[in-house]
Motif scaffolding. Structure first.
Motif, PDB file in Angstrom:
ATOM      1  N   UNK A  59      14.769  32.844 -28.665  1.00 32.53           N
ATOM      2  CA  UNK A  59      14.437  34.264 -28.568  1.00 32.53           C
ATOM      3  C   UNK A  59      15.260  35.106 -29.533  1.00 32.53           C
ATOM      4  N   UNK A  60      16.526  34.783 -29.599  1.00 36.16           N
ATOM      5  CA  UNK A  60      17.391  35.511 -30.543  1.00 36.16           C
ATOM      6  C   UNK A  60      16.849  35.368 -31.959  1.00 36.16           C
ATOM      7  N   UNK A  61      16.450  34.131 -32.262  1.00 34.21           N
ATOM      8  CA  UNK A  61      15.915  33.876 -33.609  1.00 34.21           C
ATOM      9  C   UNK A  61      14.689  34.743 -33.868  1.00 34.21           C
ATOM     10  N   UNK A  62      13.816  34.743 -32.906  1.00 36.31           N
ATOM     11  CA  UNK A  62      12.574  35.503 -33.087  1.00 36.31           C
ATOM     12  C   UNK A  62      12.838  37.002 -33.136  1.00 36.31           C
ATOM     13  N   UNK A  63      13.973  37.401 -32.520  1.00 40.51           N
ATOM     14  CA  UNK A  63      14.329  38.822 -32.544  1.00 40.51           C
ATOM     15  C   UNK A  63      15.006  39.191 -33.874  1.00 40.51           C
ATOM     16  N   UNK A  64      15.136  38.219 -34.743  1.00 37.38           N
ATOM     17  CA  UNK A  64      15.651  38.562 -36.078  1.00 37.38           C
ATOM     18  C   UNK A  64      16.932  37.833 -36.488  1.00 37.38           C
ATOM     19  N   UNK A  65      17.510  37.057 -35.609  1.00 38.88           N
ATOM     20  CA  UNK A  65      18.744  36.373 -35.981  1.00 38.88           C
ATOM     21  C   UNK A  65      18.410  35.063 -36.713  1.00 38.88           C
ATOM     22  N   UNK A  66      18.018  35.234 -37.981  1.00 40.58           N
ATOM     23  CA  UNK A  66      17.468  34.085 -38.717  1.00 40.58           C
ATOM     24  C   UNK A  66      18.505  33.030 -39.089  1.00 40.58           C
ATOM     25  N   UNK A  67      19.750  33.472 -38.988  1.00 37.77           N
ATOM     26  CA  UNK A  67      20.823  32.522 -39.293  1.00 37.77           C
ATOM     27  C   UNK A  67      20.764  31.286 -38.393  1.00 37.77           C
ATOM     28  N   UNK A  68      20.151  31.464 -37.234  1.00 38.75           N
ATOM     29  CA  UNK A  68      20.120  30.376 -36.255  1.00 38.75           C
ATOM     30  C   UNK A  68      19.288  29.176 -36.716  1.00 38.75           C
ATOM     31  N   UNK A  69      18.531  29.376 -37.782  1.00 38.56           N
ATOM     32  CA  UNK A  69      17.674  28.279 -38.255  1.00 38.56           C
ATOM     33  C   UNK A  69      18.488  27.013 -38.537  1.00 38.56           C
ATOM     34  N   UNK A  70      19.627  27.214 -39.183  1.00 41.48           N
ATOM     35  CA  UNK A  70      20.501  26.083 -39.500  1.00 41.48           C
ATOM     36  C   UNK A  70      20.970  25.357 -38.248  1.00 41.48           C
ATOM     37  N   UNK A  71      21.196  26.133 -37.195  1.00 36.32           N
ATOM     38  CA  UNK A  71      21.619  25.543 -35.924  1.00 36.32           C
ATOM     39  C   UNK A  71      20.549  24.579 -35.392  1.00 36.32           C
ATOM     40  N   UNK A  72      19.290  25.045 -35.444  1.00 32.32           N
ATOM     41  CA  UNK A  72      18.196  24.184 -34.954  1.00 32.32           C
ATOM     42  C   UNK A  72      18.086  22.902 -35.779  1.00 32.32           C
TER      43      UNK A  72
END
Ligand code: ADP
Ligand code: MG
Ligand code: ZN
Length: 476
Positions: free
Chosen positions: A437-450
């Motif tokens: 949800x955070x990612x979809x809300x704009x926290x794109x940095x999380x992509x690397x985490x996934x």
């Protein structure tokens, strides 16, 4: 005051002919002392020398490689001095007319530009024997006496110890590429004397030089020159230059890292050179000129060809051609049809680091060119990841087994089945709903985490490109 360093090098290269320079004795030294000898190399009265055609041929090949002038007529002289390892009381050498004159080689400067270093001459001569000192007694072994040498004398063109080492490395590579010498520094088949002087910057004159002997590694040569330059500059600055810097022969003490005076420098007149009456002038027949017309590809040419043919960077190409063995290894890898850039990386970075750690040369590599190429091919066909390949290479350094078997046994096969990856991705996204949800809300940095999580779940075996692709799809 600013100083300029002036260096000229004399290199003795032992030619790898089967027999000696003036007799038919073998040139190998492994045998029992004084067994590879005959009346000629023992200097017995009445024995007559005969010129070794193969040695002449190798000298001509060298002359061609440095684009020098080949003297179709040269002379052998006697260089007279007394030493126990010199049974005749003179060394046969060349003096007024050497076989090769006026050549050059190029070194690459740090900024990528080239510098020409002149080669004054290269002449044929014979090696001396060896004195062996064992406690109270000294022995003489004449197995080496009469081995062919090519003495290569440079112009005083080098301006730093780095340039001197570059020149030597290039010269070393050239004689190895030509296959005229083993050029093994430790075993003494490539020996260097360094002539060193300084002068005020801008002064065109040559000042007093000292000659440093006993330099049997590139590292020692650099250290010896650096020490000597410092010594001469210090003497100048302290006003004692004329007393302390005299034309002499100095020895490099590898333990202390200093040069020490060994003896006054002899002048050529001291040697009473005269033409050897036992040897006619050396005239090179047309047939020998023809035979040497084609010389093997040299490092500079090979470097250019590699850049052209494989599209690799000039810097990488220089690294690869610096020794004949590395160049051959690389070409063998290329013959297996892998991408050149990958070949460069796996040879000059991955394999080189592992060899370095074990203090091994490329000739001693436990992984040969075909196996390394196969490993690279397995990355390219996506069987394994780059990371897994490093693990395979580590394993191969200690085990002589097939690449595919290692991949199988270590369970490193990459997952490139998109169904399997999709499943992993779904599991990770399910377990991290908050982050999604955070990612979809704009926290794109999380992509690397996934990506990291999926890779971890696959034990590093998922194809990262596919993971990225599928994740993007699922997250959007
Ligand atoms: P020799 O045969 O007596 O050793 P050469 O004149 O043949 O003397 O020179 C030997 C080497 O010394 C050559 O490589 C030459 O370039 C180098 N050389 C000559 N003069 C100087 C100098 N002033 N400084 C540094 N090197 C020098
Ligand atoms: Mg000399
Ligand atoms: Zn002999």
């Amino acid at each position: 005051m600013e100083f300029e360093v002036v260096i000229g090098l004399e290199v003795h290269v032992q030619l790898n002919t089967r027999s000696k320079m003036f007799c038919s004795c073998p040139t190998s030294f492994a045998e029992r002392q004084n067994t590879n000898t005959c009346p000629v190399c023992l200097g017995l009265p009445g024995a007559l020398p005969v010129i070794n055609r193969e040695a002449v041929k190798k000298a001509i090949l060298f002359g061609r490689a440095i684009e020098g002038k080949i003297n179709r007529r040269s002379l052998f002289n006697r260089k007279n001095y007394f030493y126990p390892d010199l049974p005749k009381g003179y060394q046969i050498s060349q003096f007024e007319i050497p076989i090769v004159e006026e050549g050059f080689l190029s070194i690459e400067k740090e900024d990528g530009s080239k510098k020409r270093i002149g080669i004054t001459r290269a002449h044929l001569e014979e090696d001396a024997g060896k004195n062996i000192h064992e406690g109270e007694i000294s022995k003489v072994d004449l197995n080496r006496a009469g081995t062919p040498l090519l003495e290569i004398v440079s112009e005083p063109d080098m301006r730093s110890s780095e340039e001197a080492v570059q020149y030597l490395k290039k010269l070393h590579a050239i004689v190895r590429y030509l296959d005229i010498s083993d050029a093994n520094m430790e075993e003494g088949s490539f020996r260097c004397d360094a002539n060193v002087s300084i002068r005020p910057k801008g002064d065109g004159k040559l000042y007093t030089r000292v000659e440093i002997k006993n330099l049997n590694s590139f590292r020692f040569i650099q250290r010896a020159i650096d020490y000597e330059v410092e010594r001469q500059i210090e003497a100048w600055e302290e006003g004692v230059y004329d007393d302390e810097v005299v034309q002499e022969t100095r020895l490099f003490d590898t333990q202390k890292g200093i040069t020490k005076s060994m003896r006054g420098k002899e002048e050529s007149a001291d040697y009473r050179y005269f033409p050897d009456p036992d040897l006619p002038p050396l005239t090179i027949p047309e047939s020998l000129m023809k035979e040497t017309e084609e010389i093997p590809e040299l490092p500079d040419q090979k470097r250019e060809r590699f850049v052209e043919e494989y599209g690799i960077r000039p810097y990488d190409a220089s690294l690869i051609v610096s020794t004949k063995e590395t160049a051959t290894f690389f070409e063998e890898m290329m013959a297996e049809g892998i991408t050149p850039q990958n070949g460069v990386t796996w040879l000059t970075v991955e394999l080189a680091a592992r060899l370095n750690k074990r203090n091994l040369s490329i000739e001693e590599s436990p992984v040969d060119s075909r196996r390394l190429a196969k490993l690279v091919a397995r990355i390219e066909d996506k069987t394994i990841s780059n990371k897994a390949a490093k693990e395979v290479l580590d394993y191969l350094m200690d085990h002589n087994v097939d690449v595919d078997r290692v991949i199988e046994e270590l369970g490193l096969k990459q997952i490139s089945d998109s169904g399997a990856i999709e499943k992993l991705v779904e599991e990770i996204l399910e377990a991290n709903r908050d982050k999604v949800e955070e990612y979809r809300a704009g926290k794109e940095k999380l992509f690397g985490f996934f990506v990291g999580q999926v890779m971890k779940a696959s034990k590093g075996k998922a194809d990262p490109r596919l993971v990225n692709e599928i994740l993007r799809k699922k997250l959007s």
